[in-house]
Scaffold this active site. Sequence first.
Site, PDB file in Angstrom:
ATOM      1  N   HIS A 180       2.265 -11.192  -8.766  1.00  0.00           N
ATOM      2  CA  HIS A 180       2.886 -12.346  -8.115  1.00  0.00           C
ATOM      3  C   HIS A 180       1.992 -12.754  -6.956  1.00  0.00           C
ATOM      4  CE1 HIS A 180       6.240 -14.975  -6.818  1.00  0.00           C
ATOM      5  NE2 HIS A 180       5.694 -14.787  -5.630  1.00  0.00           N
ATOM      6  N   CYS A 181       1.525 -13.987  -6.973  1.00  0.00           N
ATOM      7  CA  CYS A 181       0.620 -14.488  -5.941  1.00  0.00           C
ATOM      8  C   CYS A 181       1.403 -15.354  -4.956  1.00  0.00           C
ATOM      9  CB  CYS A 181      -0.515 -15.296  -6.575  1.00  0.00           C
ATOM     10  SG  CYS A 181      -1.710 -15.913  -5.358  1.00  0.00           S
ATOM     11  N   VAL A 182       1.475 -14.915  -3.709  1.00  0.00           N
ATOM     12  CA  VAL A 182       2.236 -15.667  -2.707  1.00  0.00           C
ATOM     13  C   VAL A 182       1.523 -16.963  -2.320  1.00  0.00           C
ATOM     14  CG1 VAL A 182       3.316 -13.593  -1.768  1.00  0.00           C
ATOM     15  CG2 VAL A 182       1.151 -14.393  -0.805  1.00  0.00           C
TER      16      VAL A 182
END
Length: 342
Positions: A180-182
């Site tokens: 998951h890439c913020v």
Amino acid sequence: MDFLTLFLVYLCSVLATVALLCVCSGRKEGFLARSVSGASQVLSFVIPAQLQSVTQRVLHRLFHTRSCLFVVLHIALQAAVYGEYTWEVFVYCWELQFHLLLLLLPYLLLAGNVGCFVLCSQADPGVITKSNHASLVKIYAYDGVLFQKGIVCPTCNMEKPARSKHCSFCSVCVHRFDHHCVWVNNCIGAFNAKYFFLYLFTLTAMAATIAIVTAAFLIQVVLLSDMMRGRYIDDQGQEHAVEILFLIQHLFLTFPRIVFMLGFVVLLTLVLGAYCCFSLYLALTNQTSNEWYKSRRSGCSHHPTLRPHDRQVVYKNIYSKGVWMNLKEIFKPPTALERKKK
């Protein structure tokens, strides 16, 4: 803007760059995480309990739930860099008759990066639902080590397909989950991995291009001023030839914001370049960040052998099909129909 403000802006930019590598790597436990955990234990003895509780809620909100904060920070950093590049570097380089295409290249890369960013953040990464579960579970075989048949996700109440993972940020299971890439506020999975790879590549190219143009401008300034052949007198009244350290100090005092920006984009290029190479390695070997980390956390190897004493099965990457096919899978994810044909 005074030097203290410039220093604080630069420090925040460096911390944001480090956070990019740590968060986007998909690793939940690492040196940084262990260091923060150890520091928090020490600080817990001197910080009031109420302040600890508030801090934990804020950190949970930032790093364990979906938030647009890092997207806003991402846009702000890009705006600051391009603002400085446009109003100072571009103008000076234009006066020094730099080639127009070289000066416009960062803007062309920015346009491509924005497009990849929008596609990556808005595209479905491969969310597993009850309607597509039956087809997605047929795409990849279970390797029996990292992914085992019959494991049910307690949140989604569905059997996990091979190479999938439940994302605690989005509260969904994602097909071929990478991380998951913020910075794009979205999971990276089977269906948007290509956009993320292009986004990462264009972001690295943007930073590198701006760094090259800025460095070329400063070098041109030094050459035109013939400063390297000059001499200066120090505080003790002694005369010295111009050295690199003196030259850097002079450029910093003359162009402080440009030098700060150059330091930031050079650091960004190194960090993003390293992560870009790592992502390319994962793509060529048909691994995800999640699989790479899980295989090393479990002490696994990529060779199909058995340990002689405990007879523990050692992990083998069964999903790799050769460099070309692995890379093709990023840009054209396989479907259940394609797997049946094979």
